[in-house]
Motif scaffolding. Sequence first.
Motif, short mmCIF file in Angstrom:
data_model
loop_
_atom_site.label_atom_id
_atom_site.label_comp_id
_atom_site.label_asym_id
_atom_site.label_seq_id
_atom_site.Cartn_x
_atom_site.Cartn_y
_atom_site.Cartn_z
N PHE A 182 0.84 -1.20 0.00
CA PHE A 182 0.00 0.00 0.00
C PHE A 182 0.88 1.25 0.00
CE2 PHE A 182 -2.34 -3.43 2.00
CZ PHE A 182 -3.54 -3.38 1.32
N ASP A 183 0.28 2.39 -0.29
CA ASP A 183 0.99 3.66 -0.33
C ASP A 183 1.52 4.00 1.06
OD1 ASP A 183 1.94 6.20 -0.68
OD2 ASP A 183 0.03 7.06 -1.35
N ASN A 184 2.84 4.01 1.21
CA ASN A 184 3.45 4.28 2.49
C ASN A 184 3.56 5.77 2.80
OD1 ASN A 184 5.68 1.77 3.74
ND2 ASN A 184 3.77 1.47 2.65
N ASP A 185 3.07 6.63 1.93
CA ASP A 185 3.06 8.06 2.21
C ASP A 185 1.90 8.43 3.14
OD1 ASP A 185 5.31 8.55 0.67
OD2 ASP A 185 4.14 8.85 -1.16
N LEU A 186 0.96 7.53 3.30
CA LEU A 186 -0.19 7.76 4.18
C LEU A 186 -0.11 6.84 5.39
CD1 LEU A 186 -2.96 7.73 1.42
CD2 LEU A 186 -1.96 9.74 2.54
N PRO A 187 -0.52 7.32 6.57
CA PRO A 187 -0.51 6.46 7.76
C PRO A 187 -1.31 5.18 7.58
CG PRO A 187 -0.94 8.74 8.38
CD PRO A 187 -0.97 8.67 6.88
N GLU A 188 -2.43 5.28 6.88
CA GLU A 188 -3.26 4.11 6.65
C GLU A 188 -2.54 3.08 5.79
OE1 GLU A 188 -4.17 7.23 6.03
OE2 GLU A 188 -5.88 7.63 7.35
N GLY A 189 -1.80 3.56 4.79
CA GLY A 189 -1.05 2.66 3.92
C GLY A 189 0.04 1.95 4.68
N ARG A 190 0.72 2.66 5.58
CA ARG A 190 1.75 2.03 6.40
C ARG A 190 1.13 0.99 7.33
NH1 ARG A 190 3.36 7.39 6.24
NH2 ARG A 190 2.66 7.83 8.37
N PHE A 191 -0.02 1.31 7.91
CA PHE A 191 -0.72 0.38 8.79
C PHE A 191 -1.07 -0.92 8.05
CE2 PHE A 191 -4.82 -1.30 10.22
CZ PHE A 191 -4.53 -1.61 11.54
N TYR A 192 -1.66 -0.78 6.88
CA TYR A 192 -2.08 -1.97 6.13
C TYR A 192 -0.90 -2.75 5.54
CZ TYR A 192 -6.92 -0.54 6.61
OH TYR A 192 -8.14 -0.20 7.12
N SER A 193 0.26 -2.10 5.42
CA SER A 193 1.44 -2.78 4.90
C SER A 193 2.05 -3.74 5.93
CB SER A 193 2.51 -1.76 4.48
OG SER A 193 2.08 -1.05 3.34
N ARG A 194 1.72 -3.58 7.18
CA ARG A 194 2.26 -4.45 8.25
C ARG A 194 1.37 -5.68 8.37
NH1 ARG A 194 1.63 0.74 11.49
NH2 ARG A 194 3.32 2.01 10.67
N THR A 195 1.55 -6.60 7.45
CA THR A 195 0.62 -7.72 7.35
C THR A 195 1.32 -9.00 6.90
OG1 THR A 195 -1.55 -8.31 6.47
CG2 THR A 195 -0.01 -7.30 4.93
N VAL A 196 0.55 -10.05 6.89
CA VAL A 196 1.01 -11.35 6.40
C VAL A 196 -0.01 -11.86 5.40
CG1 VAL A 196 1.50 -13.74 7.04
CG2 VAL A 196 2.22 -11.89 8.54
N ALA A 197 0.46 -12.36 4.28
CA ALA A 197 -0.42 -12.97 3.27
C ALA A 197 -0.25 -14.49 3.33
CB ALA A 197 -0.07 -12.45 1.88
N VAL A 198 -1.37 -15.19 3.37
CA VAL A 198 -1.37 -16.65 3.35
C VAL A 198 -2.07 -17.09 2.07
CG1 VAL A 198 -2.11 -18.76 4.52
CG2 VAL A 198 -1.46 -16.75 5.87
N VAL A 199 -1.35 -17.82 1.24
CA VAL A 199 -1.90 -18.31 -0.04
C VAL A 199 -1.94 -19.83 0.02
CG1 VAL A 199 -1.59 -18.40 -2.54
CG2 VAL A 199 -1.01 -16.31 -1.28
N VAL A 200 -3.13 -20.38 -0.21
CA VAL A 200 -3.30 -21.83 -0.24
C VAL A 200 -3.71 -22.20 -1.67
CG1 VAL A 200 -4.54 -23.81 0.69
CG2 VAL A 200 -4.03 -21.85 2.17
N GLU A 201 -2.89 -23.03 -2.30
CA GLU A 201 -3.16 -23.44 -3.68
C GLU A 201 -3.39 -24.95 -3.71
OE1 GLU A 201 -0.64 -20.50 -6.47
OE2 GLU A 201 0.57 -21.84 -5.20
N THR A 202 -4.48 -25.34 -4.34
CA THR A 202 -4.77 -26.77 -4.53
C THR A 202 -4.95 -27.03 -6.01
OG1 THR A 202 -7.13 -26.38 -4.19
CG2 THR A 202 -5.86 -27.08 -2.29
N SER A 203 -4.49 -28.17 -6.45
CA SER A 203 -4.63 -28.49 -7.87
C SER A 203 -6.02 -29.05 -8.13
CB SER A 203 -3.56 -29.51 -8.29
OG SER A 203 -3.70 -30.69 -7.52
N VAL A 204 -6.50 -28.78 -9.31
CA VAL A 204 -7.81 -29.27 -9.73
C VAL A 204 -7.59 -30.52 -10.54
CG1 VAL A 204 -9.88 -28.73 -11.05
CG2 VAL A 204 -8.72 -26.92 -9.77
N LYS A 205 -8.28 -31.58 -10.15
CA LYS A 205 -8.13 -32.85 -10.86
C LYS A 205 -9.35 -33.16 -11.69
CE LYS A 205 -5.02 -34.74 -7.50
NZ LYS A 205 -4.62 -35.86 -6.72
#
Length: 75
Positions: free
Chosen positions: A52-75
């Motif tokens: 997110f845009d780190n020039d704004l306090p909100e952008g800095r707040f939302y940048s302090r995060t963790v992304a979890v990606v779960v991928e499953t194959s389609v059979k």
Amino acid sequence: LGATVTITGYTDRIGEAEHNQQLSAQRARATAEALSVRPEQASGRGETATLFDNDLPEGRFYSRTVAVVVETSVK
């Protein structure tokens, strides 16, 4: 289940780059532990990839995060 889990930690760009890298990696590892995911599947991006845009306090707040990606194959 055959799913692949990837956990990525992020930070804002405030502070030292090395500290932010360590902080993002700690966030990712803590999330992996909480979800019982192997630590090798967790990594930190530090401030190299700001979500997110780190020039704004909100952008800095939302940048302090963790992304979890779960991928499953389609059979």
